[in-house]
Enzyme design. Structure first.
Site, mmCIF file in Angstrom:
data_model
loop_
_atom_site.group_PDB
_atom_site.id
_atom_site.type_symbol
_atom_site.label_atom_id
_atom_site.label_comp_id
_atom_site.label_asym_id
_atom_site.label_seq_id
_atom_site.Cartn_x
_atom_site.Cartn_y
_atom_site.Cartn_z
ATOM 1 C CG HIS A 142 -2.160 -0.930 1.159
ATOM 2 N ND1 HIS A 142 -1.974 -2.321 1.532
ATOM 3 C CD2 HIS A 142 -3.325 -0.664 0.630
ATOM 4 C CE1 HIS A 142 -3.139 -2.768 1.290
ATOM 5 N NE2 HIS A 142 -3.929 -1.937 0.568
ATOM 6 C CE LYS A 146 -3.968 -0.709 4.720
ATOM 7 N NZ LYS A 146 -5.312 0.078 4.930
#
Length: 250
Positions: A142, A146
């Site tokens: 990600h 995040k």
């Protein structure tokens, strides 16, 4: 027309949902909540959900776990269904959501992508078959903003594999030190960097061959579309806990 209260409207997902909703004739964002309101959303934005004074049909939450209590309180006061898309909840918070759903309408999913949920259902079918002769590892990637790790989707997929296998399964988060892999371990590895939207790679490694089941999100629109679909689905449902399987009829 389904009128949506978007909690977390100023974030990356909130922005994607707002933009995509402009293409819908049967759903719209009527109000938003964000601690740092933007002025160009096209709808009123409040700093807290308690301040919202606009009529809405459903609460869509893409914020942070620490917003849960005020969302549940507002839902109960206004008798509004909730679509919870936030990840990183503690076990205590998950228990609270489950208890709340006994008397209120709640949708919760770790991933709103149709593709991820299809992958999840594939894992239900094949994991017990592959486990006997294959080692299992999971890699998720990600963007660098995040905050939770491993991702909620990684845990969703790992739990699906675990629940399909009759033996005790242990999760290993990353690997270090000197030790061999035990067959009943699922290694879960998180990568954070750049602007990666989301990748999940399930690896089943056997003798002489490797099977990979992979999902790559190339745009946040896939999550936004699933979120709007969930909002439209849940509006006329009674108390209970719903997920993407219900929305997709799987």
């Amino acid at each position: 027309m389904v009128k949506i209260l978007l909690n977390g409207c100023g974030g990356k997902m909130g922005t994607a949902i707002t933009n995509l909703s402009n293409n819908y004739d049967n759903a719209s964002i009527s109000a938003g909540v964000d601690k740092f309101p933007k002025s160009n959303t096209g709808y009123p934005v409040f700093k807290s959900i308690a301040e919202v004074n606009v009529d809405c049909d459903v609460i869509l939450d893409f914020s942070r776990p620490d917003s849960l209590d005020e969302i549940l309180k507002y839902s109960s006061q206004k008798k509004l269904p909730i679509v919870l898309c936030t990840t990183g909840y503690t076990n205590e918070q998950i228990d609270k959501i489950n208890e709340f759903s006994k008397s209120h309408t709640v949708f919760r999913s770790a991933n709103m992508s149709i593709g991820v949920n299809i992958v999840n259902n594939i894992l239900k079918s094949v994991s017990s078959i592959l486990y006997e002769n294959y080692d299992i590892e999971l890699i998720e990637k990600h963007h660098n903003q995040k905050v939770d790790s491993p991702s909620g989707t990684a845990l969703l997929l790992a739990d699906t594999i675990k629940n399909a296998i009759s033996e005790q399964i242990d999760y290993i988060y990353g690997r270090e030190g000197v030790s061999k892999k035990k067959h009943n371990e699922i290694g879960i590895h998180a990568v954070r960097g750049g602007s990666i939207v989301g990748e999940h790679d399930l690896i089943f490694a056997g003798e002489g061959e490797t099977i990979e089941i992979k999902h790559t999100a190339q745009s946040r629109d896939v999550f936004a579309a699933g979120s709007l679909k969930a909002c439209m689905y849940i509006c006329d449902k009674g108390p209970g806990l719903y997920d993407m399987n219900d929305v997709l009829g799987m």
